[in-house]
Design a protein around this motif. Structure first.
Motif, short mmCIF file in Angstrom:
data_model
loop_
_atom_site.label_atom_id
_atom_site.label_comp_id
_atom_site.label_asym_id
_atom_site.label_seq_id
_atom_site.Cartn_x
_atom_site.Cartn_y
_atom_site.Cartn_z
N SER A 9 0.79 -1.27 -0.04
CA SER A 9 0.13 -0.13 -0.09
C SER A 9 0.78 1.31 0.12
O SER A 9 0.18 2.36 -0.07
N ILE A 10 2.09 1.22 0.01
CA ILE A 10 2.86 2.44 0.29
C ILE A 10 3.39 2.73 -1.43
O ILE A 10 4.13 1.74 -1.96
N ASP A 11 3.07 3.68 -1.71
CA ASP A 11 3.39 4.49 -3.05
C ASP A 11 4.47 5.52 -2.71
O ASP A 11 4.70 6.68 -2.59
N LEU A 12 5.90 4.77 -2.95
CA LEU A 12 6.80 5.74 -2.47
C LEU A 12 7.51 6.18 -3.99
O LEU A 12 7.79 5.52 -4.80
N SER A 26 8.50 11.22 -2.14
CA SER A 26 6.87 11.78 -1.74
C SER A 26 6.22 10.10 -1.67
O SER A 26 6.63 9.14 -2.27
N ALA A 27 5.66 9.97 -0.93
CA ALA A 27 4.67 8.86 -0.18
C ALA A 27 3.05 9.20 0.00
O ALA A 27 2.67 10.37 0.15
N ASN A 28 2.38 8.34 0.00
CA ASN A 28 1.16 8.45 0.19
C ASN A 28 0.63 8.09 1.61
O ASN A 28 -0.66 8.16 1.88
N VAL A 52 4.49 13.90 3.94
CA VAL A 52 4.59 12.93 3.07
C VAL A 52 5.34 13.35 1.68
O VAL A 52 5.66 12.29 0.79
N SER A 53 6.27 14.38 2.02
CA SER A 53 7.26 14.56 0.97
C SER A 53 8.45 15.05 1.50
O SER A 53 8.35 15.91 2.46
N GLY A 75 4.84 2.61 10.82
CA GLY A 75 6.01 1.68 11.04
C GLY A 75 6.09 0.71 9.89
O GLY A 75 7.22 -0.18 10.02
N THR A 76 5.29 0.96 8.88
CA THR A 76 5.67 0.18 7.60
C THR A 76 7.30 0.44 7.00
O THR A 76 7.45 1.83 6.94
#
Length: 86
Positions: A9-12, A26-28, A52-53, A75-76
């Motif tokens: 689920s992490i969009d990096l 940047s991440a979601n 987020v950025s 913690g992901t």
């Protein structure tokens, strides 16, 4: 949810890669900790930032291949390979 679901689920986004002076992430979801490790596993740069950025100034690092380790507020953890050029 399981750790693998969290990972998916992490969009990096990392740009530019290769980078020379600034690395932008940047991440979601909020990034809590960012670390750059060399190929021997030593931390050469770290930044704590709840955003987020994130921008990392990397112009002081030697050119080469690094591992970027990012941990979110939940913690992901996500790891990516980045290249720092001349």
């Amino acid at each position: 949810s399981t750790a693998s679901n969290n990972l998916a689920s992490i969009d990096l986004q990392i740009s530019p890669n290769p980078a020379s002076d600034i690395l932008r992430l940047s991440a979601n979801e909020p990034i809590a900790l960012v670390r750059l490790l060399d190929l021997q596993g030593r931390t050469v740069f770290s930044k704590i930032d709840l955003s987020v950025s994130v921008e990392l100034a990397i112009d002081h690092l030697p050119a080469g291949v690094y591992y970027l380790s990012m941990q979110t507020e939940r913690g992901t953890q996500v790891a990516r390979k980045v290249v720092i050029g001349e």
